[in-house]
Design an enzyme around this catalytic site. Structure first.
Site, short mmCIF file in Angstrom:
data_model
loop_
_atom_site.label_atom_id
_atom_site.label_comp_id
_atom_site.label_asym_id
_atom_site.label_seq_id
_atom_site.Cartn_x
_atom_site.Cartn_y
_atom_site.Cartn_z
CE LYS A 68 -42.75 -55.37 -13.58
NZ LYS A 68 -43.24 -55.30 -12.22
CE LYS B 24 -40.08 -57.92 -11.14
NZ LYS B 24 -40.59 -58.06 -9.83
CE1 TYR C 104 -45.83 -64.82 -5.27
CE2 TYR C 104 -44.72 -63.80 -7.15
CZ TYR C 104 -45.78 -64.51 -6.62
OH TYR C 104 -46.79 -64.92 -7.46
CD GLU D 113 -43.81 -47.66 -21.21
OE1 GLU D 113 -44.29 -48.64 -20.59
OE2 GLU D 113 -44.36 -47.16 -22.19
#
Ligand code: NAD
Length: 345
Positions: A126, A328, A37, A124
């Site tokens: 994810k 990511k 995606y 932080e």
């Protein structure tokens, strides 16, 4: 092989991304790995950059999430629930050579926007769950809603009340605001996911592809007795509204306050405040190493400009803040993970 014109490819990507988005956000049943995606999403972003005339207002790159299900009452978010822009590291390179160009570009844009030599970032994990908004009036939980399309979400208050980690009432004695909107992620711990799938399989019921789908499927139940039987967890990661008390001046101070108010926030060593891009990269590498041992799934890390005044100065683009980015983990890892889970199920 026929080559598509950019216009045809854009139309094809709209169709694919809309379908995958619906399966993921609305049906909680994705049919392709996230990395696939993401790859198509970036291809569309790239085409839109090269051919601005093809960037339509209804493009999947302009939208957040999916439409709320009709079966739920709808909630209009007074502060929209946005997405995050993504940075990917160059995945063609070996680990030692890993390049973080998109991250460098993000830091450069932020520094330029703020006219600053170096910026302080709150970091932080994810969390790979689903975003939820929790509204407290005079310290009492009065409404919980999913993100939906960012403007309209689903009212899941009854279901959220069954999640033990979420306070129904803020502690007496604390400085309780007259209105507080907390945002965070509902997720299922890996061990609870394994247990749930084993139970589902033993009963001959459908098993879930991964903890994210199990969490989303469990929360978006019309019968809250089913949600109550599922072990859901929650981590708070932002404040969207405060009235009647001072709003902390930084993201890290918000997290400390939320903890005092009884919200689960991730352990402090997983959310250090760092300076500059070197600090971000060191954090990314550290979390990447720790990822397999964490009790919950994450698909990257998030960096947020720490000072709220600076966040306000930077503002938003159409679907995401300019002051934050999700970094990511490489696609290989994401794919391996989905495949490993699919094999287990
Ligand atoms: P996103 O998940 O990339 O980022 C925004 C979300 O991050 C927020 O809504 C929040 O839920 C979450 N988040 C987790 N930790 C956070 C933290 N510490 N601080 C702030 N937010 C945090 O955005 P998105 O637009 O919801 O999702 C896009 C992602 O979903 C894609 O990158 C893809 O991986 C996945 N997706 C997969 C499919 C599929 O078919 N497999 C389809 C659609 C989307």
């Amino acid at each position: 092989m026929t080559t598509l014109t950019p216009q045809q490819r854009v139309a094809e990507l709209h169709q694919l991304l809309n379908r995958y988005g619906h399966e993921y956000y609305v049906l909680d049943a994705p049919t392709v790995p996230d990395a696939e995606y993401d790859r198509l999403f970036r291809e569309l972003q790239q085409l839109e950059q090269e051919h601005p005339e093809l960037a339509s207002a209804d493009s999947p790159t302009r939208r957040v999430g999916g439409a709320p299900l009709d079966e739920f009452q709808q909630v209009t978010h007074s502060v929209p629930m946005l997405s995050l822009s993504n940075a990917f590291s160059d995945m063609q390179l070996s680990e030692r050579e890993l390049r973080h160009e998109e991250l460098l570009q993000f830091d450069e844009r932020v520094r330029k926007g703020l006219d600053a030599a170096e910026v302080e970032y709150a970091t932080e994990p994810k969390f790979d769950g689903l975003a939820i908004s929790l509204l407290y009036r005079d310290g009492v939980l009065v409404q919980a809603a999913t993100r939906g399309d960012g403007v309209t979400g689903e009212n899941v208050t009854e279901n959220i009340r069954t999640v033990r980690a979420i306070p129904l009432r803020l502690p007496a004695g604390a400085a309780v605001p007259s209105l507080l909107e907390v945002r965070g992620e509902v997720l299922m711990l890996k061990q609870d996911f394994d247990k749930l799938n084993a139970e589902q399989a033993a009963r001959g019921d459908k098993t879930f592809a991964n903890p994210r789908n199990a969490a989303a499927g469990s929360l978006r139940q019309l019968d809250s007795r089913i949600t109550a039987q599922r072990r859901l967890s929650f981590f708070a990661y932002s404040i969207a509204q405060v009235e009647g008390e001072d709003w902390p001046a930084s993201h890290s101070a918000e997290m400390a306050w939320l903890r005092e108010l009884g919200f689960p926030v991730v352990a402090e060593d997983l959310r250090p405040v760092v300076r500059g891009v070197d600090g971000l990269i060191a954090y990314y590498e550290q979390v990447r190493q720790r990822r397999p041992g964490l009790p919950f799934d994450i698909d990257g890390v998030v960096y947020k400009v720490n000072q709220r005044a600076l966040q306000d100065e930077l503002g938003f683009v159409s679907r995401a803040p300019r002051w934050a980015i999700a970094h990511k983990f490489p696609a290989e890892e994401a794919l391996t993970q989905v495949e490993a889970i699919e094999e287990q199920v």
